[in-house]
Design an enzyme around this catalytic site. Structure first.
Site, PDB file in Angstrom:
ATOM      1  N   LYS A 160      -4.937   6.528  14.922  1.00 21.86           N
ATOM      2  CA  LYS A 160      -5.909   7.221  14.068  1.00 21.86           C
ATOM      3  C   LYS A 160      -7.124   7.476  14.938  1.00 21.86           C
ATOM      4  O   LYS A 160      -7.802   6.520  15.342  1.00 21.86           O
ATOM      5  CB  LYS A 160      -6.305   6.323  12.898  1.00 21.86           C
ATOM      6  CG  LYS A 160      -5.191   6.063  11.863  1.00 21.86           C
ATOM      7  CD  LYS A 160      -5.629   4.929  10.934  1.00 21.86           C
ATOM      8  CE  LYS A 160      -4.781   4.865   9.671  1.00 21.86           C
ATOM      9  NZ  LYS A 160      -5.063   3.620   8.908  1.00 21.86           N
ATOM     10  N   GLN A 176       0.788  -1.239   0.000  1.00 22.01           N
ATOM     11  CA  GLN A 176       0.000   0.000   0.000  1.00 22.01           C
ATOM     12  C   GLN A 176       0.822   1.294   0.000  1.00 22.01           C
ATOM     13  O   GLN A 176       0.486   2.243  -0.705  1.00 22.01           O
ATOM     14  CB  GLN A 176      -0.925   0.001   1.210  1.00 22.01           C
ATOM     15  CG  GLN A 176      -1.856   1.195   1.273  1.00 22.01           C
ATOM     16  CD  GLN A 176      -2.804   1.089   2.450  1.00 22.01           C
ATOM     17  OE1 GLN A 176      -3.744   0.326   2.442  1.00 22.01           O
ATOM     18  NE2 GLN A 176      -2.524   1.844   3.489  1.00 22.01           N
ATOM     19  N   ARG A 219      -5.890   9.589   7.375  1.00 21.22           N
ATOM     20  CA  ARG A 219      -6.540   8.549   6.592  1.00 21.22           C
ATOM     21  C   ARG A 219      -6.342   8.854   5.111  1.00 21.22           C
ATOM     22  O   ARG A 219      -5.905   9.945   4.753  1.00 21.22           O
ATOM     23  CB  ARG A 219      -8.054   8.497   6.893  1.00 21.22           C
ATOM     24  CG  ARG A 219      -8.427   8.256   8.336  1.00 21.22           C
ATOM     25  CD  ARG A 219      -7.806   7.020   8.960  1.00 21.22           C
ATOM     26  NE  ARG A 219      -8.062   5.755   8.283  1.00 21.22           N
ATOM     27  CZ  ARG A 219      -8.745   4.741   8.791  1.00 21.22           C
ATOM     28  NH1 ARG A 219      -9.284   4.854   9.995  1.00 21.22           N
ATOM     29  NH2 ARG A 219      -8.882   3.600   8.128  1.00 21.22           N
ATOM     30  N   SER A 220      -6.693   7.904   4.258  1.00 18.06           N
ATOM     31  CA  SER A 220      -6.547   8.168   2.817  1.00 18.06           C
ATOM     32  C   SER A 220      -7.574   9.198   2.333  1.00 18.06           C
ATOM     33  O   SER A 220      -7.310   9.939   1.394  1.00 18.06           O
ATOM     34  CB  SER A 220      -6.647   6.875   2.021  1.00 18.06           C
ATOM     35  OG  SER A 220      -7.776   6.132   2.410  1.00 18.06           O
ATOM     36  N   GLU A 260      -3.357   9.252  -2.073  1.00 18.75           N
ATOM     37  CA  GLU A 260      -2.702  10.134  -1.100  1.00 18.75           C
ATOM     38  C   GLU A 260      -1.626  10.993  -1.755  1.00 18.75           C
ATOM     39  O   GLU A 260      -0.822  11.624  -1.064  1.00 18.75           O
ATOM     40  CB  GLU A 260      -2.115   9.315   0.060  1.00 18.75           C
ATOM     41  CG  GLU A 260      -3.186   8.560   0.835  1.00 18.75           C
ATOM     42  CD  GLU A 260      -2.674   7.909   2.109  1.00 18.75           C
ATOM     43  OE1 GLU A 260      -1.456   7.969   2.389  1.00 18.75           O
ATOM     44  OE2 GLU A 260      -3.495   7.338   2.839  1.00 18.75           O
TER      45      GLU A 260
HETATM   46  P1  PGA Z   1      -6.787   4.110   5.046  1.00 16.99           P
HETATM   47  O1  PGA Z   1      -5.292   3.588   5.026  1.00 16.99           O
HETATM   48  O2  PGA Z   1      -6.834   5.469   5.611  1.00 16.99           O
HETATM   49  O3  PGA Z   1      -7.210   4.027   3.601  1.00 16.99           O
HETATM   50  O4  PGA Z   1      -7.565   3.102   5.859  1.00 16.99           O
HETATM   51  C1  PGA Z   1      -4.246   4.217   5.669  1.00 16.99           C
HETATM   52  C2  PGA Z   1      -3.311   3.200   6.286  1.00 16.99           C
HETATM   53  O5  PGA Z   1      -3.481   1.985   6.083  1.00 16.99           O
HETATM   54  O6  PGA Z   1      -2.395   3.584   7.024  1.00 16.99           O
HETATM   55 ZN    ZN Z   2      -1.949   1.131   7.446  1.00 13.17          ZN
END
Ligand code: PGA
Ligand code: ZN
Length: 427
Positions: free
Chosen positions: A336, A162, A365-366, A204
């Protein structure tokens, strides 16, 4: 005391509806915050309440907005914004479900953060100072993790991994981190362009990952660091978010790009090879959120060399942090606020990590917005690290730029730098 709580629908960086809350106090102070939204979400995190149906592709937030204006607002009026835990306790009484499905985690997090902002405004303090005072922490400017290539759920699964990120623990200042990041980011873009592989950016803002294998992204990142005039592993190191839950369950993984099925041991060996070959200092979610044995094994083998972050694995939950510490799984937690649902619960998860002598990384977050709360939280808690996404697009840059402003208030001598990575090969 709180005199009014008002929610409104606004829009995030992916163009989806989200929630903003204004909290107004008796003395006229205003606190305002917006809920972010994830795309690669842990199954145990607080849920975003969305309306479903066909309107706005099911993503509208009318029910969660009603939670704020009809259910939450009358219950918070009269409470002190300086008593964050009393406010958050009230929210938890209104929705005791573990994943906040009644009020919606999105309604709760926007409200909880808006109250935090209101408390700071009323005390006439910057938010980072309010956080440091409220939770009795020593503030410091965090070391960034910054994405160069996006992937996984943020790039149509063009590659499986990712986040391909850099950290600059050898920088002398936060400013210098950003300068070096600029050089590496554009060097990576030049390399992609020279191969005819420049294809815009992922969710992102990192470069879109046109690669033939996951490892090719890593090789290209090393080349970009070199092209930027840096020796890989000297001042600049690599950080990966594997987000393995997105491509595996029950200890079975499938790297789609390489059309390869693996069990947990094989995935761990593959990542181990990468750790041996590349200057990787931090790895997030190396195995799936349900793969406790895999996380224990990974931590046993690599926990003395690299930072091992639980994101989907820990979902900003103090109990899960404590259990993982007892298991010797992970050695750091991603924080988060919207995974937890309230500021108090997120701070509890941070406190659990600190007690275990773990690392902690406040994270975006994304799906993001102009909200800069996390820059202040990372600084005020003195957690040492901040993950925001890439080095382009204003919903990302607004967080880095806010850190520059905070640094002027706090003084540049407080930059966490490489001390955030003690216990790894770098530290
Ligand atoms: P997400 O991913 O905000 O799309 O859930 C961010 C991460 O995995 O750190
Ligand atoms: Zn993550």
């Amino acid at each position: 005391a709180i005199t009014s709580v008002r929610g409104r629908r606004v829009w995030d960086s992916r163009g989806n509806p989200t929630l903003e809350v204004d909290v107004i106090l008796e003395d006229g102070s205003l606190g305002r915050a917006i809920a972010p939204a994830g795309a690669s979400r842990g199954t145990r995190e607080a849920v975003d309440l969305r309306d479903g149906g066909s309107n706005l592709r099911g993503m509208d937030v009318a029910q969660a907005l009603e939670s704020i204006n009809k259910t939450i607002a009358p219950e918070l009026v009269g409470l002190s914004a300086n008593n964050q835990s009393a406010v958050d306790d009230r929210l938890l009484e209104l929705d005791p479900s573990p994943i906040k499905e009644t009020l919606g985690g999105n309604a709760m997090v926007a409200t909880s953060l808006a109250v935090l902002h209101a408390g700071a405004a009323s005390a006439k303090k910057p938010l980072w100072r309010h956080v440091a005072d409220l939770y009795d922490q020593t503030p410091s400017i965090p070391l960034p993790e910054i994405q160069i290539f996006g992937g996984g759920a943020h790039a149509g699964r063009r590659v499986d991994i990712q986040d391909f990120m850099i950290m600059v623990p050898g920088a002398q200042s936060f400013d210098e981190v950003l300068e070096i990041t600029n050089e590496v980011y554009f060097a990576a873009g030049d390399i992609m362009a020279s191969k005819g592989r420049l294809a815009g950016v992922a969710d992102e803002g990192g470069w879109w990952p046109v690669f033939d294998s996951n490892e090719e992204a890593l090789e290209t990142l090393v080349k970009a660091i070199e092209k930027a005039g840096e020796k890989p592993g000297a001042r600049v190191a690599i950080s990966l978010d594997i987000a393995a839950s997105e491509f595996g369950q029950n200890g079975k993984y499938r790297l789609a790009l390489e059309d390869k099925a693996m069990d947990s041991a094989e995935l761990i060996d593959l990542l181990g090879n990468w750790i041996d070959t590349y200057p990787i200092v931090s790895i997030e979610d190396p195995v799936g959120e349900d793969d406790t044995d895999g996380m224990i094994e990974f931590t046993k083998r690599f926990g003395e060399r690299v930072q091992i972050i639980g994101d989907d694995y820990l979902v900003t939950n103090a109990n899960l942090v404590e259990a993982a510490n007892a298991d010797r799984a992970c050695n750091a937690v991603l924080i988060k606020v919207n995974q937890a649902g309230t500021v108090s619960e997120a701070v509890d998860a941070f406190a659990a990590a600190k007690k275990s002598d773990w690392g902690a990384i406040v994270s975006a977050r994304s799906g993001e917005t102009e909200d800069v709360s996390i820059s202040h939280l990372a600084t005020g808690l003195g957690c040492g690290q901040l993950k925001v996404g890439s080095f382009t697009r204003s919903e990302r840059m607004v967080k880095w730029n806010e850190c520059l402003r905070i640094q002027e208030q706090l003084g540049s001598g407080t930059f966490a730098a490489g001390s955030a990575l003690k216990g790894t090969w770098w530290g």
